[in-house]
Write a protein that holds these residues in place. Structure first.
Motif, PDB file in Angstrom:
ATOM      1  N   TYR C  64      27.065  45.688  42.553  1.00 51.65           N
ATOM      2  CA  TYR C  64      28.442  44.661  42.657  1.00 51.65           C
ATOM      3  C   TYR C  64      29.747  45.578  42.630  1.00 51.65           C
ATOM      4  CZ  TYR C  64      25.587  40.517  41.821  1.00 51.65           C
ATOM      5  OH  TYR C  64      24.689  39.856  42.043  1.00 51.65           O
ATOM      6  N   PHE C  65      29.545  46.784  42.111  1.00 55.76           N
ATOM      7  CA  PHE C  65      30.646  47.741  41.817  1.00 55.76           C
ATOM      8  C   PHE C  65      30.104  49.226  42.209  1.00 55.76           C
ATOM      9  CE2 PHE C  65      31.409  44.594  38.931  1.00 55.76           C
ATOM     10  CZ  PHE C  65      32.643  44.082  39.279  1.00 55.76           C
ATOM     11  N   SER C  66      30.675  49.822  43.267  1.00 58.97           N
ATOM     12  CA  SER C  66      29.874  51.016  43.812  1.00 58.97           C
ATOM     13  C   SER C  66      30.144  52.215  42.928  1.00 58.97           C
ATOM     14  CB  SER C  66      30.724  51.219  45.419  1.00 58.97           C
ATOM     15  OG  SER C  66      31.907  51.561  45.108  1.00 58.97           O
ATOM     16  N   SER C  67      31.086  52.187  41.839  1.00 52.08           N
ATOM     17  CA  SER C  67      30.838  53.324  40.977  1.00 52.08           C
ATOM     18  C   SER C  67      31.812  52.812  39.835  1.00 52.08           C
ATOM     19  CB  SER C  67      31.622  54.535  41.698  1.00 52.08           C
ATOM     20  OG  SER C  67      33.159  54.165  41.830  1.00 52.08           O
ATOM     21  N   LYS C  68      31.572  53.782  38.853  1.00 51.84           N
ATOM     22  CA  LYS C  68      32.322  53.243  37.622  1.00 51.84           C
ATOM     23  C   LYS C  68      33.829  53.354  37.882  1.00 51.84           C
ATOM     24  CE  LYS C  68      32.448  55.359  32.891  1.00 51.84           C
ATOM     25  NZ  LYS C  68      32.091  56.760  32.059  1.00 51.84           N
ATOM     26  N   GLU C  69      34.328  54.099  38.539  1.00 53.96           N
ATOM     27  CA  GLU C  69      35.747  54.254  39.006  1.00 53.96           C
ATOM     28  C   GLU C  69      36.191  52.668  39.505  1.00 53.96           C
ATOM     29  OE1 GLU C  69      37.928  57.428  40.469  1.00 53.96           O
ATOM     30  OE2 GLU C  69      37.071  58.654  38.616  1.00 53.96           O
ATOM     31  N   GLU C  70      35.324  52.234  40.445  1.00 56.26           N
ATOM     32  CA  GLU C  70      35.583  50.989  41.206  1.00 56.26           C
ATOM     33  C   GLU C  70      35.325  49.985  40.199  1.00 56.26           C
ATOM     34  OE1 GLU C  70      36.743  50.080  43.911  1.00 56.26           O
ATOM     35  OE2 GLU C  70      36.928  52.317  44.621  1.00 56.26           O
ATOM     36  N   LEU C  71      34.500  49.983  39.091  1.00 62.10           N
ATOM     37  CA  LEU C  71      34.587  49.075  38.214  1.00 62.10           C
ATOM     38  C   LEU C  71      36.085  48.900  37.521  1.00 62.10           C
ATOM     39  CD1 LEU C  71      33.033  46.858  36.551  1.00 62.10           C
ATOM     40  CD2 LEU C  71      32.217  49.088  35.158  1.00 62.10           C
ATOM     41  N   PHE C  72      36.377  50.194  37.114  1.00 60.88           N
ATOM     42  CA  PHE C  72      37.652  50.092  36.504  1.00 60.88           C
ATOM     43  C   PHE C  72      38.663  49.384  37.226  1.00 60.88           C
ATOM     44  CE2 PHE C  72      41.619  52.010  35.167  1.00 60.88           C
ATOM     45  CZ  PHE C  72      41.706  51.779  33.593  1.00 60.88           C
ATOM     46  N   LYS C  73      38.819  49.775  38.380  1.00 57.37           N
ATOM     47  CA  LYS C  73      40.029  49.302  39.517  1.00 57.37           C
ATOM     48  C   LYS C  73      39.728  47.844  39.496  1.00 57.37           C
ATOM     49  CE  LYS C  73      40.196  53.199  42.482  1.00 57.37           C
ATOM     50  NZ  LYS C  73      40.087  53.736  43.796  1.00 57.37           N
ATOM     51  N   ALA C  74      38.564  47.144  39.676  1.00 54.91           N
ATOM     52  CA  ALA C  74      38.334  45.869  39.717  1.00 54.91           C
ATOM     53  C   ALA C  74      38.774  45.299  38.469  1.00 54.91           C
ATOM     54  CB  ALA C  74      36.926  45.284  39.586  1.00 54.91           C
ATOM     55  N   GLU C  75      38.517  45.752  37.108  1.00 55.89           N
ATOM     56  CA  GLU C  75      39.258  45.397  35.928  1.00 55.89           C
ATOM     57  C   GLU C  75      40.936  45.427  35.969  1.00 55.89           C
ATOM     58  OE1 GLU C  75      37.707  43.860  33.563  1.00 55.89           O
ATOM     59  OE2 GLU C  75      36.301  45.513  33.209  1.00 55.89           O
ATOM     60  N   VAL C  76      41.497  46.421  36.802  1.00 55.96           N
ATOM     61  CA  VAL C  76      42.813  46.162  36.725  1.00 55.96           C
ATOM     62  C   VAL C  76      43.201  45.258  37.687  1.00 55.96           C
ATOM     63  CG1 VAL C  76      44.754  47.736  37.544  1.00 55.96           C
ATOM     64  CG2 VAL C  76      42.820  49.002  36.509  1.00 55.96           C
ATOM     65  N   ARG C  77      42.557  45.212  38.738  1.00 55.45           N
ATOM     66  CA  ARG C  77      43.035  44.067  39.545  1.00 55.45           C
ATOM     67  C   ARG C  77      42.877  42.566  39.130  1.00 55.45           C
ATOM     68  NH1 ARG C  77      39.588  46.889  43.087  1.00 55.45           N
ATOM     69  NH2 ARG C  77      40.876  48.404  44.535  1.00 55.45           N
ATOM     70  N   GLU C  78      41.655  42.724  38.463  1.00 59.70           N
ATOM     71  CA  GLU C  78      41.364  41.251  37.605  1.00 59.70           C
ATOM     72  C   GLU C  78      42.634  40.814  36.781  1.00 59.70           C
ATOM     73  OE1 GLU C  78      38.903  39.142  38.191  1.00 59.70           O
ATOM     74  OE2 GLU C  78      38.659  38.103  36.205  1.00 59.70           O
ATOM     75  N   HIS C  79      42.920  41.880  35.795  1.00 59.70           N
ATOM     76  CA  HIS C  79      43.838  41.428  34.713  1.00 59.70           C
ATOM     77  C   HIS C  79      45.322  41.844  34.693  1.00 59.70           C
ATOM     78  CE1 HIS C  79      40.403  40.268  31.923  1.00 59.70           C
ATOM     79  NE2 HIS C  79      39.703  41.410  32.453  1.00 59.70           N
ATOM     80  N   ILE C  80      45.744  42.610  35.716  1.00 61.50           N
ATOM     81  CA  ILE C  80      47.183  43.143  35.806  1.00 61.50           C
ATOM     82  C   ILE C  80      47.433  42.782  37.298  1.00 61.50           C
ATOM     83  CG2 ILE C  80      48.506  44.939  35.312  1.00 61.50           C
ATOM     84  CD1 ILE C  80      47.026  45.257  33.157  1.00 61.50           C
ATOM     85  N   SER C  81      47.132  43.766  38.360  1.00 60.01           N
ATOM     86  CA  SER C  81      47.861  43.595  39.544  1.00 60.01           C
ATOM     87  C   SER C  81      47.595  42.343  40.346  1.00 60.01           C
ATOM     88  CB  SER C  81      47.407  44.711  40.346  1.00 60.01           C
ATOM     89  OG  SER C  81      46.086  44.961  40.467  1.00 60.01           O
ATOM     90  N   GLY C  82      46.520  41.611  39.893  1.00 60.53           N
ATOM     91  CA  GLY C  82      45.947  40.196  40.858  1.00 60.53           C
ATOM     92  C   GLY C  82      47.074  39.266  40.069  1.00 60.53           C
ATOM     93  N   ARG C  83      48.063  39.673  39.449  1.00 51.44           N
ATOM     94  CA  ARG C  83      48.866  38.618  38.762  1.00 51.44           C
ATOM     95  C   ARG C  83      50.292  38.593  39.052  1.00 51.44           C
ATOM     96  NH1 ARG C  83      46.480  37.312  32.737  1.00 51.44           N
ATOM     97  NH2 ARG C  83      44.154  36.903  33.508  1.00 51.44           N
ATOM     98  N   PHE C  84      50.447  39.798  39.822  1.00 45.36           N
ATOM     99  CA  PHE C  84      51.892  39.976  40.134  1.00 45.36           C
ATOM    100  C   PHE C  84      52.361  38.958  41.359  1.00 45.36           C
ATOM    101  CE2 PHE C  84      51.382  44.532  38.549  1.00 45.36           C
ATOM    102  CZ  PHE C  84      52.259  44.200  37.844  1.00 45.36           C
ATOM    103  N   ALA C  85      51.557  38.534  42.210  1.00 48.35           N
ATOM    104  CA  ALA C  85      52.042  37.488  43.119  1.00 48.35           C
ATOM    105  C   ALA C  85      52.560  36.166  42.350  1.00 48.35           C
ATOM    106  CB  ALA C  85      51.140  37.194  43.991  1.00 48.35           C
ATOM    107  N   GLN C  86      51.789  35.791  41.335  1.00 48.15           N
ATOM    108  CA  GLN C  86      52.320  34.837  40.718  1.00 48.15           C
ATOM    109  C   GLN C  86      53.413  34.861  39.952  1.00 48.15           C
ATOM    110  OE1 GLN C  86      49.648  33.370  37.356  1.00 48.15           O
ATOM    111  NE2 GLN C  86      51.078  31.653  36.868  1.00 48.15           N
ATOM    112  N   TRP C  87      53.573  36.049  39.384  1.00 44.36           N
ATOM    113  CA  TRP C  87      54.618  36.277  38.404  1.00 44.36           C
ATOM    114  C   TRP C  87      55.841  36.395  39.411  1.00 44.36           C
ATOM    115  CZ3 TRP C  87      52.796  40.591  34.672  1.00 44.36           C
ATOM    116  CH2 TRP C  87      52.158  39.916  33.552  1.00 44.36           C
ATOM    117  N   SER C  88      55.778  37.104  40.450  1.00 43.47           N
ATOM    118  CA  SER C  88      56.985  37.309  41.419  1.00 43.47           C
ATOM    119  C   SER C  88      57.462  35.920  41.864  1.00 43.47           C
ATOM    120  CB  SER C  88      56.311  37.968  42.684  1.00 43.47           C
ATOM    121  OG  SER C  88      57.157  38.641  43.158  1.00 43.47           O
ATOM    122  N   GLU C  89      56.656  35.111  42.008  1.00 44.16           N
ATOM    123  CA  GLU C  89      56.757  33.789  42.492  1.00 44.16           C
ATOM    124  C   GLU C  89      57.584  33.061  41.248  1.00 44.16           C
ATOM    125  OE1 GLU C  89      56.285  30.863  45.378  1.00 44.16           O
ATOM    126  OE2 GLU C  89      55.609  32.908  45.322  1.00 44.16           O
TER     127      GLU C  89
END
Lengths: 229, 229, 229, 229
Positions: C64-89
């Motif tokens: 599901y995650f090609s590397s440990k770093e990708e796992l971390f990136k997914a974490e960031v997207r899930e919890h932080i950057s993925g929410r900017f769209a809504q916040w911006s709205e």
DNA sequence: CATGAATGAGTATTCATTCAT
DNA sequence: TATGAATGAATACTCATTCAT
């Protein structure tokens, strides 16, 4: 030593032993690695096995060789490319006709490579080149090219002295190379598992290949007609 | 479902199609595997790639071949054994002198093996034999021995007809074999990573090797003196 | 179910369960990883621990995650950057004065990040950025830049509407950012081991920081004289 | 040796030099370690690098510091603790209003910590505290508490003299601390890998933070209404 | 005191193979 | 028959720490 009351020997000896160990390590590791590489192939040999066989720990191996590939390169330098200088020298000063010179070359190759464990190295390269392109490139540069040049010089000398018929040098080199490389490849692969009747007796094999080469290169050799139709 | 008699036809049809597919599968997988094995080597080829290229899932491959190694064995059977019967037949009825016959043999080898993807198989065998002793034995019996016998027959015919000089047949066979096996081994290993200047042009190479063989086997060939000292 | 003679439910259910598992895996892995990353840091967390905590094997994680770093990136997207769209709205459609808007922003940050496990992520980045430059660059692009832009928009709006005094926007953004990032950093490091008397009560801390910001940005705020001498 | 009275001077001299060296070693090692820790982080700094930079061998470092972590602790003691006495003294005798005093404090911090290599230490503490609880406690006691007390005194003085509005001292201290600690943390982590446009210019940043603090602490500052809802 | 050769624990990632569906 | 999700064994390389000299 026990008769020498001054305790100078031990420290000196100890120090010497230390230095000797450090100096000896690379050789011990190379010897262990050659055994294993030839026996199991490059990829299938684990560095820890090499270290253990050399009587040191895994970490120590990396003190002397920065990677498994460097270990292999060192092997190649130790056993093959490091000898070209001397060989080249010998070729330069060889006295005798070119037939004798070619025989001398094959002789040397057999004694110094073919009959030793180092004969596994060319086989190894043929087997693993595809999976280790960097090693393949290294081998090309350090072995194949100088080796080919050496053979080319011998053949050229023969032509120049009127002892060999004129020939396409580039391919003539392969005529010489092919039997040698086939021998090592065969010996370390299918040759290990065939019935005794078809075992190759290497010295006989080489004598016959030399015979074929000398007949083929001879100025009196009759051209057999056109090539592959 | 058991109550619905009309729903039998489609299943039958499906079943038939399935069977047909099932029969085709091994061939499709073998074809895919040959492509990849030859292109990337045995170790570097992942079974999933083979399956994907053959249009099935990874699991399906293991339905037909119990392991990656078995797939490899099947490859050998498919592409190398089984051709000797026809080849032997052709040799038997060949008309013409033995020089032409030898040329014809090399020609056939080139067209049917050397120039095709199947040329990768002998190279794979040489590389993997050591870690794959059972397959090596199989290859010896099924390929090397009949192949050697074929060559021996050609040479013997030449000697019998006074077209080739008398020779030690067992080793003479290796004189013929070595250039061919070296070519496939080289081409699929170091040959892939050398500078274009030293690339072997196979047909030229083979023509020169044939030339050497015919000179060497010629009855007028001058014996060059003693063998390896 | 046992009352339903047609065996349709089980297959459906089974299939559904399968799909559900596959769909659920990434989330389960992300949850496990967040716990461990926040608790032990990125480098100190072993992927096998993450897999075990998520109830799968090591290999499955890499499905599901090609590397440990990708796992971390997914974490960031899930919890932080993925929410900017809504916040911006939300920011875009906010009605009310800019003081209320800034308070709303801090409020949101606290509820969605600060008060959750995700608050460990910014702290993690600050700690590990030096050793994982690629992650740092990713975080810059995906979080710091859009986040800064968001804050800048709020402040600019205040200035435009005459509710905030004119200011150097670039640095004003850091005036807002610093208290938030300090809070997460402190909370997940030294804050965990100080005597209870000096524990920060986050909501009180944030209220006071907001108070300071609003005083500082106020149009009636008296400039205190020259800056750092 | 004991029979040779003249050979005593050199040994003594040597001994003295040795002792002097011995005394100097820890400092040299600490200086080297600070450079590397600040530049590359704690984990990425190898003890061998530290030793080499200090001009000794790896083994020697462990003669003075029992572990890499102890080296880190010593760093904290060397560069942060021990300065508070002087600082406290200066504060005690400061003449001028409290606005100027606060400005003076930030100034001092910048010149003595923020602008020096020692600025890396607080960042290291924030990063490693979680995996290093004992050191975290030590840092709390030796650095955070005296530092906070210092700031509290300055603010209290301002309130007492009617120059600052009354405030919740405990949290007001964090208003002052947060911008400073954020600066060092940011500068040594994400700040090193962001595009030049968003680089923080520290003196400008500090001037603006001071400006914000003074506006916020001002007696004429208008309270902006309720806190976080 | 000082050295530096030796140690060996610790870890992300791949891929042939299995098996529940 | 076919699938593909899940498995887990297997391996090079680093670096803090030790200790014989």
């Amino acid at each position: 030593m026990p008769l020498s009351p001054v305790s100078e020997a031990p420290p000196t000896d100890t120090h010497t032993r230390r230095l000797r160990r450090k100096d000896a390590r690379p050789g011990e590791l190379l010897a262990a690695a050659l055994d294993l590489f030839v026996d199991k192939g490059f990829a299938a040999t684990r560095v820890e096995e090499v270290a253990t066989l050399a009587g040191v720990s895994k970490g120590t191996l990396f003190l002397y060789f920065s990677s498994k590939e460097e270990l292999f390169k060192a092997e190649v330098r130790e056993h093959i490319s490091g000898r070209f200088a001397q060989w080249s020298e010998e070729i330069e000063h060889f006295e005798g006709n070119s037939q004798e010179m070619l025989r001398y070359c094959l002789n040397c190759w057999w004694e110094r490579i073919g009959a030793t464990k180092a004969s596994g190295i060319p086989k190894l390269m043929m087997s693993e080149a595809r999976n280790f392109p960097e090693l393949a490139a290294f081998y090309q540069q350090e072995v194949i090219q100088p080796g080919s040049a050496l053979i080319a010089r011998v053949l050229q000398r023969g032509v120049d002295r009127g002892e060999f018929r004129p020939m396409d040098l580039k391919y003539a080199v392969y005529m010489v190379l092919a039997p040698l490389l086939f021998l090592t490849t065969w010996t370390h692969s299918l040759g290990t598992c065939c019935d005794p009747a078809s075992q190759i007796e290497p010295e006989h094999y080489l004598a016959m290949q030399l015979d074929m080469l000398l007949r083929g290169f001879s100025t009196t050799s009759a051209p057999p007609g056109a090539g592959l139709s």
